[in-house]
Design a protein around this motif. Structure first.
Motif, PDB file in Angstrom:
ATOM      1  N   ALA A  55       0.826  -1.207   0.000  1.00  0.00           N
ATOM      2  CA  ALA A  55       0.000   0.000   0.000  1.00  0.00           C
ATOM      3  C   ALA A  55       0.856   1.251   0.000  1.00  0.00           C
ATOM      4  CB  ALA A  55      -0.915  -0.005   1.221  1.00  0.00           C
ATOM      5  N   ALA A  56       0.293   2.327  -0.501  1.00  0.00           N
ATOM      6  CA  ALA A  56       0.966   3.627  -0.493  1.00  0.00           C
ATOM      7  C   ALA A  56       0.993   4.198   0.924  1.00  0.00           C
ATOM      8  CB  ALA A  56       0.231   4.584  -1.425  1.00  0.00           C
ATOM      9  N   PRO A  57       1.906   5.128   1.207  1.00  0.00           N
ATOM     10  CA  PRO A  57       1.922   5.808   2.505  1.00  0.00           C
ATOM     11  C   PRO A  57       0.651   6.623   2.731  1.00  0.00           C
ATOM     12  CG  PRO A  57       3.987   6.144   1.316  1.00  0.00           C
ATOM     13  CD  PRO A  57       3.018   5.549   0.340  1.00  0.00           C
ATOM     14  N   LEU A  58       0.518   7.138   3.946  1.00  0.00           N
ATOM     15  CA  LEU A  58      -0.684   7.884   4.321  1.00  0.00           C
ATOM     16  C   LEU A  58      -0.842   9.149   3.477  1.00  0.00           C
ATOM     17  CD1 LEU A  58      -0.404   7.608   8.212  1.00  0.00           C
ATOM     18  CD2 LEU A  58      -1.516   6.035   6.601  1.00  0.00           C
ATOM     19  N   GLY A  59       0.252   9.838   3.216  1.00  0.00           N
ATOM     20  CA  GLY A  59       0.256  10.942   2.257  1.00  0.00           C
ATOM     21  C   GLY A  59      -0.572  12.143   2.656  1.00  0.00           C
ATOM     22  N   THR A  60      -1.256  12.713   1.679  1.00  0.00           N
ATOM     23  CA  THR A  60      -1.937  13.995   1.852  1.00  0.00           C
ATOM     24  C   THR A  60      -3.441  13.843   2.052  1.00  0.00           C
ATOM     25  OG1 THR A  60      -2.156  14.222  -0.545  1.00  0.00           O
ATOM     26  CG2 THR A  60      -0.199  15.177   0.469  1.00  0.00           C
ATOM     27  N   ASP A  61      -3.862  12.693   2.509  1.00  0.00           N
ATOM     28  CA  ASP A  61      -5.285  12.486   2.758  1.00  0.00           C
ATOM     29  C   ASP A  61      -5.805  13.569   3.717  1.00  0.00           C
ATOM     30  OD1 ASP A  61      -7.652  11.235   4.363  1.00  0.00           O
ATOM     31  OD2 ASP A  61      -7.405   9.879   2.657  1.00  0.00           O
ATOM     32  N   PRO A  62      -6.983  14.124   3.465  1.00  0.00           N
ATOM     33  CA  PRO A  62      -7.525  15.166   4.351  1.00  0.00           C
ATOM     34  C   PRO A  62      -7.643  14.736   5.806  1.00  0.00           C
ATOM     35  CG  PRO A  62      -8.767  15.097   2.302  1.00  0.00           C
ATOM     36  CD  PRO A  62      -7.836  13.918   2.270  1.00  0.00           C
ATOM     37  N   ARG A  63      -7.796  13.417   6.043  1.00  0.00           N
ATOM     38  CA  ARG A  63      -7.876  12.962   7.430  1.00  0.00           C
ATOM     39  C   ARG A  63      -6.542  13.121   8.153  1.00  0.00           C
ATOM     40  NH1 ARG A  63     -10.544   7.340   5.686  1.00  0.00           N
ATOM     41  NH2 ARG A  63      -9.143   7.835   3.940  1.00  0.00           N
ATOM     42  N   VAL A  64      -5.437  13.025   7.416  1.00  0.00           N
ATOM     43  CA  VAL A  64      -4.134  13.303   8.027  1.00  0.00           C
ATOM     44  C   VAL A  64      -4.063  14.773   8.425  1.00  0.00           C
ATOM     45  CG1 VAL A  64      -1.646  13.257   7.698  1.00  0.00           C
ATOM     46  CG2 VAL A  64      -3.060  11.462   6.672  1.00  0.00           C
ATOM     47  N   ALA A  65      -4.506  15.647   7.539  1.00  0.00           N
ATOM     48  CA  ALA A  65      -4.538  17.076   7.856  1.00  0.00           C
ATOM     49  C   ALA A  65      -5.430  17.352   9.054  1.00  0.00           C
ATOM     50  CB  ALA A  65      -5.015  17.868   6.637  1.00  0.00           C
TER      51      ALA A  65
END
Length: 227
Positions: free
Chosen positions: A199-209
């Motif tokens: 799987a890809a990293p967590l990245g820029t998903d709005p939930r990370v923000a």
């Protein structure tokens, strides 16, 4: 990280959001804080983009902040809690798995939750606890693995899952961004389980923000989070 900061700005246009790095990239934490002070800021909240309470969170960042605030006594810096663990981040990691083609309803699937690894055992235990939680809620079997400084590594985790009868494999990423360690995870996975999905990293998903902003808000109010 810069793209994630832009998502944070979009979700909350009030705060002045800047990016700094502990090492390897610019600007450094010290330079960023000094720059903010020069612009007239007198209180800064530093939100560590870290998933656990390992060396960077416990030692590196506090030391850098202490050095700057000793040199610039008019600058106040509040360091927030790290981002992980958090249910929203777990949801992102699971969605990344599904995007990669992993079916967690498959009892023949073995999932490796891959993280950095630390010499600080409690940080590793947090990752292991997340893996146990996933393992207990879904038909797929789940085990934690680490890219450095801790065991098991990915091949050992895959071997453990094979003992439980799994024959298909997927790797979940407990990383924010691409880099050397996620690359190493991918290489070890390809050797230990050819055909496994990563799987890809967590990245820029709005939930990370959203989690970044939660830690920022907690730091402003003095709220203490229990992991």
């Amino acid at each position: 990280m810069r793209a994630l900061a832009e998502v944070v700005r979009t979700r909350s246009p009030g705060p002045d959001v800047r990016v700094a790095f502990l090492d390897l990239s610019e600007p450094s934490v010290g330079d960023a804080l000094a720059g903010l002070h020069a612009e007239g800021h007198r209180h800064v909240v530093a939100v560590p983009l870290l998933l656990g309470h390992a060396y960077h969170a416990r030692v590196d960042l506090p030391a850098l902040v202490d050095e700057v605030t000793t040199r610039l006594p008019r600058l106040s810096v509040t360091v927030s809690d790290v981002l992980g663990p958090d249910p929203l981040l777990e949801d992102v990691a699971l969605d990344r798995l599904a995007d990669a083609g992993a079916d967690l309803s498959d009892p023949g699937l073995g999932v490796v939750l891959a993280a950095v690894g630390s010499s600080h055992a409690p940080a590793n235990e947090v990752v292991a606890r997340i893996a146990r939680g996933w393992d207990g809620r879904r038909p797929a079997r789940v085990a934690a693995a680490f890219a450095s400084a801790a065991r098991p590594d990915v091949p050992a985790a895959i071997a453990k899952l094979r003992v439980h009868g799994t024959r298909r494999f997927a790797v979940a990423s407990w990383f924010f961004a691409p880099g050397l360690l996620p690359d190493r995870i991918g290489e070890l996975t390809a050797e230990a389980a050819p055909g496994a999905v990563v799987a890809a990293p967590l990245g820029t998903d709005p939930r990370v923000a959203a989690v970044v902003l939660d830690r920022y808000a907690d730091a402003l109010t003095g709220a203490v989070r229990t992991a």
